[in-house]
Design a protein around this motif. Structure first.
Motif, PDB file in Angstrom:
ATOM      1  N   LYS A 186      -9.210  -0.733   2.143  1.00  0.00           N
ATOM      2  CA  LYS A 186      -9.571  -2.085   1.706  1.00  0.00           C
ATOM      3  C   LYS A 186      -8.802  -3.144   2.481  1.00  0.00           C
ATOM      4  O   LYS A 186      -9.355  -4.168   2.893  1.00  0.00           O
ATOM      5  N   GLU A 200       1.814   2.484  -3.415  1.00  0.00           N
ATOM      6  CA  GLU A 200       0.758   2.991  -4.290  1.00  0.00           C
ATOM      7  C   GLU A 200       0.906   4.504  -4.463  1.00  0.00           C
ATOM      8  O   GLU A 200       1.469   5.184  -3.586  1.00  0.00           O
ATOM      9  N   VAL A 238       0.844  -1.206   0.000  1.00  0.00           N
ATOM     10  CA  VAL A 238       0.000   0.000   0.000  1.00  0.00           C
ATOM     11  C   VAL A 238       0.873   1.247   0.000  1.00  0.00           C
ATOM     12  O   VAL A 238       0.550   2.251  -0.652  1.00  0.00           O
ATOM     13  N   THR A 294      -2.777   9.209  -4.466  1.00  0.00           N
ATOM     14  CA  THR A 294      -4.218   9.351  -4.708  1.00  0.00           C
ATOM     15  C   THR A 294      -4.977   8.061  -4.428  1.00  0.00           C
ATOM     16  O   THR A 294      -6.135   8.097  -4.005  1.00  0.00           O
ATOM     17  N   ARG A 295      -4.349   6.911  -4.608  1.00  0.00           N
ATOM     18  CA  ARG A 295      -5.014   5.618  -4.389  1.00  0.00           C
ATOM     19  C   ARG A 295      -4.621   4.973  -3.062  1.00  0.00           C
ATOM     20  O   ARG A 295      -5.194   3.952  -2.675  1.00  0.00           O
ATOM     21  N   ARG A 296      -3.667   5.559  -2.370  1.00  0.00           N
ATOM     22  CA  ARG A 296      -3.123   4.943  -1.152  1.00  0.00           C
ATOM     23  C   ARG A 296      -4.187   4.802  -0.056  1.00  0.00           C
ATOM     24  O   ARG A 296      -4.319   3.750   0.575  1.00  0.00           O
ATOM     25  N   GLN A 297      -4.974   5.867   0.170  1.00  0.00           N
ATOM     26  CA  GLN A 297      -5.961   5.813   1.243  1.00  0.00           C
ATOM     27  C   GLN A 297      -7.037   4.769   0.946  1.00  0.00           C
ATOM     28  O   GLN A 297      -7.448   4.014   1.824  1.00  0.00           O
ATOM     29  N   SER A 298      -7.475   4.710  -0.264  1.00  0.00           N
ATOM     30  CA  SER A 298      -8.488   3.731  -0.667  1.00  0.00           C
ATOM     31  C   SER A 298      -7.953   2.303  -0.499  1.00  0.00           C
ATOM     32  O   SER A 298      -8.650   1.421   0.026  1.00  0.00           O
ATOM     33  N   ALA A 299      -6.720   2.089  -0.907  1.00  0.00           N
ATOM     34  CA  ALA A 299      -6.121   0.757  -0.786  1.00  0.00           C
ATOM     35  C   ALA A 299      -5.936   0.377   0.677  1.00  0.00           C
ATOM     36  O   ALA A 299      -6.186  -0.773   1.075  1.00  0.00           O
ATOM     37  N   ARG A 300      -5.535   1.334   1.506  1.00  0.00           N
ATOM     38  CA  ARG A 300      -5.351   1.063   2.936  1.00  0.00           C
ATOM     39  C   ARG A 300      -6.683   0.696   3.587  1.00  0.00           C
ATOM     40  O   ARG A 300      -6.760  -0.193   4.431  1.00  0.00           O
TER      41      ARG A 300
END
Length: 143
Positions: free
Chosen positions: A48, A37, A34, A40-46
């Motif tokens: 998940k 990443e 994560v 911009t996508r890091r928070q969403s991936a974290r």
């Protein structure tokens, strides 16, 4: 038949536990990935990964709860069988007798100690009275 059921249940439990351990290991690896990443996508991936870890913890808790309930059921069944196999007897004289010797000896020792303290106090009172009398005699002889 019952043995086969418990065998398969324990096999399934161990498989579920190994899958949970594998999920937790994968979550640890995903935590590292994560961070690689884009921001911009890091928070969403974290989020998940955290959701998967949270679901894994709930499954682990449910498995522990199932295991505990099965263990308690087995223990109750063993206790029930033991109770049914127990032969009951009438009460014997020896088993229902109350041992009072130790209590009686303890009471006697307390009574003796109480009497000894009373003797010490009366002796102290007698000594004080004698000292007062001697003081009075010394006052008279000094005058």
């Amino acid at each position: 038949m019952l043995f086969v059921f418990y065998y398969f249940t324990s096999v399934i439990e161990s498989q579920i536990q190994s899958h949970i351990d594998q999920i937790n290991g994968n979550c640890d690896r995903l935590d590292i990935l994560v961070n690689k990443e884009p921001p911009t996508r890091r928070q969403s991936a974290r989020m998940k990964v955290d959701q998967v870890r949270y679901d894994s913890q709930h499954i682990q808790a449910a498995l522990r709860n199932f295991h505990h309930r099965r263990h308690m059921r087995d223990q109750q069944k063993r206790e029930r069988q033991l109770l049914l196999r127990t032969s009951f007897k009438t009460n014997d004289e020896e088993n229902t007798a109350i041992e009072m010797d130790a209590d009686l000896n303890h009471h006697q020792s307390l009574t003796n100690a109480h009497r000894g303290i009373d003797d010490v106090l009366s002796q102290g009172s007698y000594i004080l009275e004698n000292l007062k009398g001697q003081r009075g005699m010394l006052k008279v002889s000094l005058k």
